[in-house]
Design a protein around this motif. Sequence first.
Motif, short mmCIF file in Angstrom:
data_model
loop_
_atom_site.label_atom_id
_atom_site.label_comp_id
_atom_site.label_asym_id
_atom_site.label_seq_id
_atom_site.Cartn_x
_atom_site.Cartn_y
_atom_site.Cartn_z
N ILE A 84 3.85 1.25 5.48
CA ILE A 84 2.92 2.30 5.89
C ILE A 84 3.67 3.36 6.71
O ILE A 84 3.52 4.57 6.49
CB ILE A 84 1.79 1.72 6.77
N LEU A 85 4.50 2.88 7.64
CA LEU A 85 5.22 3.82 8.49
C LEU A 85 6.23 4.61 7.65
O LEU A 85 6.36 5.82 7.82
CB LEU A 85 5.93 3.06 9.61
N ALA A 86 6.92 3.93 6.75
CA ALA A 86 7.85 4.63 5.88
C ALA A 86 7.09 5.65 5.03
O ALA A 86 7.56 6.77 4.81
CB ALA A 86 8.59 3.65 4.98
N ILE A 120 5.46 13.21 5.86
CA ILE A 120 5.88 14.27 6.78
C ILE A 120 7.08 15.01 6.19
O ILE A 120 7.16 16.23 6.19
CB ILE A 120 6.23 13.68 8.16
N LEU A 121 8.01 14.22 5.64
CA LEU A 121 9.22 14.80 5.05
C LEU A 121 8.84 15.75 3.90
O LEU A 121 9.39 16.86 3.79
CB LEU A 121 10.11 13.67 4.53
N VAL A 159 0.85 -1.19 0.00
CA VAL A 159 0.00 0.00 0.00
C VAL A 159 0.89 1.23 0.00
O VAL A 159 1.73 1.39 0.88
CB VAL A 159 -0.92 0.02 1.24
N ILE A 212 4.29 7.20 5.84
CA ILE A 212 3.94 8.34 6.70
C ILE A 212 5.15 9.26 6.85
O ILE A 212 5.04 10.49 6.75
CB ILE A 212 3.44 7.85 8.07
N ALA A 213 6.33 8.63 7.05
CA ALA A 213 7.54 9.44 7.19
C ALA A 213 7.80 10.26 5.93
O ALA A 213 8.13 11.44 6.00
CB ALA A 213 8.73 8.54 7.49
N HIS A 248 14.87 -2.89 1.42
CA HIS A 248 16.23 -3.19 1.83
C HIS A 248 16.38 -3.16 3.35
O HIS A 248 16.98 -4.04 3.95
CB HIS A 248 17.19 -2.21 1.18
N LEU A 249 15.81 -2.13 3.98
CA LEU A 249 15.94 -2.01 5.44
C LEU A 249 14.74 -2.59 6.19
O LEU A 249 14.65 -2.51 7.40
CB LEU A 249 16.15 -0.54 5.84
N GLU A 250 13.79 -3.14 5.44
CA GLU A 250 12.65 -3.83 6.03
C GLU A 250 11.82 -2.96 6.96
O GLU A 250 11.37 -3.38 8.01
CB GLU A 250 13.12 -5.11 6.75
N THR A 251 11.63 -1.71 6.56
CA THR A 251 10.72 -0.83 7.28
C THR A 251 9.29 -1.16 6.85
O THR A 251 9.08 -1.46 5.69
CB THR A 251 11.01 0.64 6.90
N PHE A 267 13.92 1.86 1.81
CA PHE A 267 13.66 1.62 3.23
C PHE A 267 12.78 0.39 3.42
O PHE A 267 13.01 -0.42 4.30
CB PHE A 267 13.00 2.85 3.87
N GLY A 306 9.56 19.46 4.25
CA GLY A 306 10.64 19.84 3.35
C GLY A 306 10.22 20.90 2.34
O GLY A 306 10.95 21.86 2.10
N ILE A 334 1.11 4.63 0.81
CA ILE A 334 0.54 5.78 1.52
C ILE A 334 1.24 7.07 1.09
O ILE A 334 0.74 8.17 1.27
CB ILE A 334 0.73 5.56 3.04
#
Lengths: 379, 323
Positions: free
Chosen positions: B97-99, B105-106, B42, B101-102, B91-94, B88, B110, B44
């Motif tokens: 959805i949270l990524a 915000i960014l 998903v 949202i980040a 590769h970094l397994e975030t 993210f 920004g 977001i």
Amino acid sequence: MIRKLYMKPAVREFLRILLAITISLTLGFIITLLVSEDPVGAYKAFLTGPVSRINRTGEWIKEAITLTLLGLSVALVFKAELFSMGAEGQMLLGALVSGTISLFVPLPAILRIPLALFAAMLVGFLFGALPGYLKAHLNANEIVSTLMLNAIALRVYDYFLIFHIKPEGAGYNASDFFPKEGVLPTFIPNVPFLAEAYELFSRRANITIMLYIAIAVVVLVWYLMYRTPFGYELRMLGANMKFARYGGINTKKTVILTFAISGAVAGLAGAHLGMGIHEKLIANITIGIAFEGIVVALLARNNPVAVPFAALAYGYLRAGADIMERSSDVSREMVLVIQAIIILLVTAERVLPIVQQRVNNMRENTKAEAIEEGGQNVI
Amino acid sequence: MSFDVVLRSIFSAAFLASVLRISTPLILPALGGLITDLSGAVNIALEGIMLTSAFTGVVVSAYSGSVFLGVLAGVASGVLISFVLGWFHLHLETNIILAGIAINILATGGTIFLLYVLTGDKGNSQSLASGRVPNINIPLIQDIPFLGRVISGQHIFVWLAFILTWLVSIYLYRTPWGTHLRAVGENPQAAETMGINVKRTRMIALLISGFLASFGGMTMSMAYLTIFQREMTAGRGFIALAAVYLGGRKPWGTLLAAILFGFADALSHQLGSLRIPSQLVQTIPYIVTILALVIYNLREQAVKRERRRKFQEQHMQSMASVE
């Protein structure tokens, strides 16, 4: 010894969050260096602002109270490995209902305030149960349904505010200030021996009794999660949905209740926005705070007892950013960049393992080199 | 204004043309949302991608004096943001959805931050002389009585929205890459066993969705308006996600759903003159989306039940034939 300590998951989580905050604050400083005439002054305002004056501290604590409630609301859902973005809608309806009662129900404060808070929780409960029901019985994507419900709640809120609540003929979209009976009282009671403190706090930093309510909710949510059958079911659901079902847990009921209780807490946060912070209903009352509960829950790793501390830390950043904007040439949005980096670093499951692996590799290499050079066993 | 006047204005060419204009910044990100959704993620961050591209397009076109360079930079920034998201997530397994949202915000922070640094204004980019993408008039179509006035003279992104919908439907259903993408979304383990690289497929889906959403963002700032305003996408990235579900997770369905959202939006302005509160009219598409979600999932359940029944029947038959 240090190694053993590091192995504990709680310690590792804490280190990871500390690392994330340090990295993002450093990045924030670099950005400030690039854009500001007085970067040190600006960053000082950012980092020390919230404790520099009592009214600023008040702003910070009030922010932290809202964030605590929102964080708890999200932590409940996250703990069950579900997702909800519905806090915004639940807050809006909570603010709307509690604000309406505060404004128009002719009851004395001792009845009016509890009624308003209860109504906010009830409407949040029902509005939260809706996506829960859709998820449990129809497996409808809870992210989409909560986002849709937010959009609906926002328009319903605007509709009532503009057409029914705002004073006739007003050129702005806001209600009148709540009457005294509808505003949450200061957290220090107005009794003779506390008169000075009362004076100080009620005038300069109006922290309300919501402080106690928030602490009570923290304890309640903790109790609910760890000391009740429902909490057990919720955590089972989070650990393994299928296993929970085979284990005889009514997963549908648990999903609905989880969403509903989470909604009730978010509704209470909405009541705090109206009755504790703005003391009136305004348009876009939830702007900028809607998704922040998610960040707080993340920082607290869904542990209800850790939520208030995460909220204090996170609220500090937000309050500091406001002060930095007012007292320097750096705009408050810089903190949004910091926030985003914190979220990314905290949630990146593999950041720490990768760093750790690199360090291990380096150690192995130096060990190998040492052995090659001297032939001695250096560990 | 009386009812029939409103009714007549709704079925006027000018109104339908405005529906297309309002729908375009929903169609494009919705197509992006569709592709990531079919690949099993998903997205977001559509909102943040749109915002970033809207901003980059305006700034680059203002400083370079070239609309083309602005659009190019806008697309590049959208794809880059998607790449960050994908990196993210994969590769970094975030959690995506949270990524996402980040990223949102960014993008919000920004763009406002950079806007303030560049112009000293936190509200909009009025002081920048940014470009506008051209309108397209096609001589023959222009002369078709009613339709001509609806679709002729629209800006290039409106046309692009329809062309890209067509291309996306070809990509998804007529190419091996599309089949792989849908396979990954349906059952990643099975796809993996078949030798499909799940991570790479999802990354490609995210990059394409960034590409599509970036046009949606630039529609806002370089066509619909010609300035960047803070938070100007105003939740369109989320509505786009809803359009995917309302459209039954199909390209043309998604396009129609996005147009329905645009129609409701345009309608709410018209009905304002009938003293019907626009807020209440504007809730209609969201309610419809929830209903669509319900119907979609009811149908899925029915299909599953049917499959199970058939399987059992066959099983019984084969048992019987053995005996």
